[in-house]
Design an enzyme around this catalytic site. Structure first.
Site, mmCIF file in Angstrom:
data_model
loop_
_atom_site.group_PDB
_atom_site.id
_atom_site.type_symbol
_atom_site.label_atom_id
_atom_site.label_comp_id
_atom_site.label_asym_id
_atom_site.label_seq_id
_atom_site.Cartn_x
_atom_site.Cartn_y
_atom_site.Cartn_z
ATOM 1 N N ASN A 85 9.030 112.294 93.932
ATOM 2 C CA ASN A 85 10.285 112.092 93.909
ATOM 3 C C ASN A 85 11.133 111.205 94.555
ATOM 4 O O ASN A 85 11.693 111.263 95.478
ATOM 5 C CB ASN A 85 10.700 113.751 94.343
ATOM 6 N N ARG A 90 28.588 120.268 99.824
ATOM 7 C CA ARG A 90 29.518 120.023 98.355
ATOM 8 C C ARG A 90 29.796 121.234 98.655
ATOM 9 O O ARG A 90 29.757 122.225 98.759
ATOM 10 C CB ARG A 90 28.518 119.654 97.312
ATOM 11 N N ASP A 137 24.348 122.584 108.414
ATOM 12 C CA ASP A 137 23.195 123.617 109.158
ATOM 13 C C ASP A 137 22.995 124.867 108.622
ATOM 14 O O ASP A 137 23.751 124.706 109.544
ATOM 15 C CB ASP A 137 21.643 122.426 109.626
ATOM 16 N N LEU A 170 18.912 128.794 97.683
ATOM 17 C CA LEU A 170 20.142 128.359 98.468
ATOM 18 C C LEU A 170 19.670 127.253 99.412
ATOM 19 O O LEU A 170 18.876 127.932 100.698
ATOM 20 C CB LEU A 170 20.400 129.733 99.373
ATOM 21 N N GLU A 186 14.912 131.581 102.578
ATOM 22 C CA GLU A 186 13.640 132.035 102.029
ATOM 23 C C GLU A 186 13.553 131.854 103.779
ATOM 24 O O GLU A 186 12.561 132.819 103.840
ATOM 25 C CB GLU A 186 12.820 130.685 102.036
ATOM 26 N N ASN A 187 14.390 131.664 104.699
ATOM 27 C CA ASN A 187 14.370 131.859 106.429
ATOM 28 C C ASN A 187 15.639 133.071 106.754
ATOM 29 O O ASN A 187 15.695 132.334 108.017
ATOM 30 C CB ASN A 187 14.421 130.549 106.770
ATOM 31 N N GLU A 193 9.060 123.570 94.065
ATOM 32 C CA GLU A 193 9.188 122.435 92.742
ATOM 33 C C GLU A 193 8.074 120.946 92.358
ATOM 34 O O GLU A 193 7.871 120.941 91.869
ATOM 35 C CB GLU A 193 10.473 121.477 93.452
ATOM 36 N N ASN A 220 19.766 122.810 101.305
ATOM 37 C CA ASN A 220 21.489 121.708 101.442
ATOM 38 C C ASN A 220 22.124 121.586 99.893
ATOM 39 O O ASN A 220 23.481 121.803 100.186
ATOM 40 C CB ASN A 220 20.773 120.701 102.112
ATOM 41 N N ARG A 237 10.282 113.429 88.780
ATOM 42 C CA ARG A 237 11.506 114.435 88.646
ATOM 43 C C ARG A 237 12.491 113.597 88.632
ATOM 44 O O ARG A 237 12.527 112.356 89.427
ATOM 45 C CB ARG A 237 12.177 114.988 90.567
HETATM 46 P P1 AMP Z 1 15.948 123.330 101.314
HETATM 47 O O1 AMP Z 1 17.497 121.699 100.275
HETATM 48 O O2 AMP Z 1 15.477 124.068 100.950
HETATM 49 O O3 AMP Z 1 15.145 121.873 102.142
HETATM 50 O O4 AMP Z 1 16.919 123.651 102.038
HETATM 51 C C1 AMP Z 1 17.582 122.953 103.858
HETATM 52 C C2 AMP Z 1 18.282 123.894 104.201
HETATM 53 O O5 AMP Z 1 18.399 125.837 104.977
HETATM 54 C C3 AMP Z 1 18.762 123.169 105.549
HETATM 55 O O6 AMP Z 1 19.743 122.302 105.874
HETATM 56 C C4 AMP Z 1 19.547 124.726 106.542
HETATM 57 O O7 AMP Z 1 20.262 124.934 106.189
HETATM 58 C C5 AMP Z 1 18.180 125.704 105.562
HETATM 59 N N1 AMP Z 1 17.542 126.882 107.010
HETATM 60 C C6 AMP Z 1 16.203 125.720 107.288
HETATM 61 N N2 AMP Z 1 15.371 126.786 107.953
HETATM 62 C C7 AMP Z 1 16.463 128.053 107.997
HETATM 63 C C8 AMP Z 1 16.716 128.919 108.965
HETATM 64 N N3 AMP Z 1 15.395 129.174 109.645
HETATM 65 N N4 AMP Z 1 17.708 129.731 108.777
HETATM 66 C C9 AMP Z 1 18.834 129.225 107.954
HETATM 67 N N5 AMP Z 1 18.006 128.365 107.354
HETATM 68 C C10 AMP Z 1 17.845 127.471 107.523
#
Ligand code: AMP
Length: 366
Positions: free
Chosen positions: A5, A212, A253, A180, A304-305, A352, A182, A62
């Site tokens: 990627n 964004r 974040d 959901l 997920e989190n 992915e 970044n 990718r």
């Molecule tokens: P990704 O693009 O899928 O890697 O997601 C990244 C984003 O996930 C980060 O910028 C965080 O905003 C969010 N994230 C990761 N861990 C957590 C968490 N424990 N609680 C809330 N948001 C999270």
């Protein structure tokens, strides 16, 4: 299978033996002072020297934008490389990185088949009424103005995993998938086929994201240009890098937004509310598109989190058969709705790279 990627200044890689990960990593800040490598060629050559590629079957790449031409994963030829290059105007921030990765990998591994896996391809099944905007059709044709959608490998993977969780054949499962991270996007998937998605011609539209804006009234661009005197490049930069949570709360974040909201910060609270409101509007819209929904699935970093995001996004939807069990939700369980609920709410970690490896195998008939 080696999955690459490649971004403009980074290479994310994963080496699979079947479903098993043999090696993975990230080469960062390529071409920058103090970065991991001077250019993509050096980065990939060093990587390939480090990895044991003696029985490599293929490389899966990718590629963010496949335009109208690429509706499925495609074995790379000179002609495919030229076609991906022609798509650069549609994805100036994304396709050049993929293209460099493909060129370098072909040079370094001339005897290994390479496959391009497109973020857009899963959305090729969206019917015309779901991809066209009501704009001048001649302009639309000339410039490729239409919805393509992105995060396709993720929506594809999690919708299939959701059908498995439901114990239903894929062809019978209607799922709303919410990626959901970044970047963020929602899709409506009927029986494994995508019918609607929130990103558009580029990954800028739809949900509120880390940096964004998501959906805006396009007149905002004209107004900033005319009344504000901002050049178009600056407006684009503002909407892509200083919008979303970053624009509203000063932090991209979600973890930081949630912490500050818990501490009573007004900007963070408003950013959360706008984020949730947009998500709710898309969920409602996709309930209407699908008519019958078996599951709503959350995935990626936030999905997920972040139990608070999932709970808020689905609150008040009980009359529609959508309920979240607070304990399961807190635990980020695979299923967070109560047993027997009309709509199953799932949390499925996205994979992915695995999906790209599997797509590459399928494309090569392996
Ligand atoms: P990704 O693009 O899928 O890697 O997601 C990244 C984003 O996930 C980060 O910028 C965080 O905003 C969010 N994230 C990761 N861990 C957590 C968490 N424990 N609680 C809330 N948001 C999270």
């Amino acid at each position: 299978m080696l999955v690459l990627n490649c971004g403009s200044s980074s290479v994310r890689y994963r080496l699979f033996d079947g479903d098993e990960v043999r090696a993975k990593g990230l080469i960062q800040r390529i071409g920058e002072a103090g970065g991991d490598a001077g250019d993509h060629l050096t980065a990939l050559r060093d990587l390939m020297d480090r990895l044991d590629l003696s029985d490599l079957a293929a490389v899966g790449h990718r590629v963010v934008h496949g335009g109208e031409r690429f509706t499925e994963s495609t074995v790379v030829t000179d002609e495919v490389v030229a076609a991906v290059e022609e798509l650069i105007p549609l994805a100036p921030l994304h396709n050049p990185g993929s293209l460099t990765g493909i060129r370098v990998a072909r040079k370094l591994l001339p005897d290994v088949p390479q496959v391009a896996v497109f973020d857009t391809a899963f959305h090729a099944t969206i019917p015309a009424e779901g991809v066209l905007w009501a704009v001048d059709r001649d302009l639309a044709r000339r410039f490729g103005l239409r919805r393509y959608g992105f995060h396709g490998t993720s929506h594809s993977y999690v919708s299939r995993e959701t059908a498995r969780l439901l114990g239903k054949p894929l062809a019978e499962a209607n799922v709303i998938t919410l990626h959901l991270g970044n970047g963020a996007s929602a899709s409506a998937v009927r029986g494994g086929r995508c019918e609607a998605t929130s990103m558009g011609m580029t990954p800028l539209s739809g949900l509120v994201m880390g940096t964004r804006s998501g959906d805006i009234d396009p007149s905002l661009v004209f107004h900033l240009h005319r009344a504000g005197g901002l050049p178009l490049d600056e407006i684009e930069e503002s909407l892509t890098r200083h919008g979303g949570l970053a624009g509203l709360a000063g932090a991209n974040d979600m973890r930081e937004v949630l912490e500050r909201r818990a501490a009573g910060d007004a900007d963070a609270t408003l950013a959360f509310d706008v984020y949730i409101r947009r998500l709710k509007e898309y969920i409602g819209s996709y309930l209407a598109v699908l008519g019958r929904v078996d599951a709503i699935t959350f995935t990626a970093g936030v999905g997920e989190n972040a139990p608070d995001v999932r709970l808020a996004a689905l609150s008040g939807l009980e009359p529609l058969g959508i309920t979240v069990d607070p304990v399961r939700n807190r635990e980020n369980a695979l299923v967070i709705s109560p047993d027997g609920a009309p709509v199953t709410v799932c949390v499925v970690p996205t994979e992915e790279e695995l999906e790209i490896a599997n797509e590459s195998r399928r494309a090569l008939g392996l």
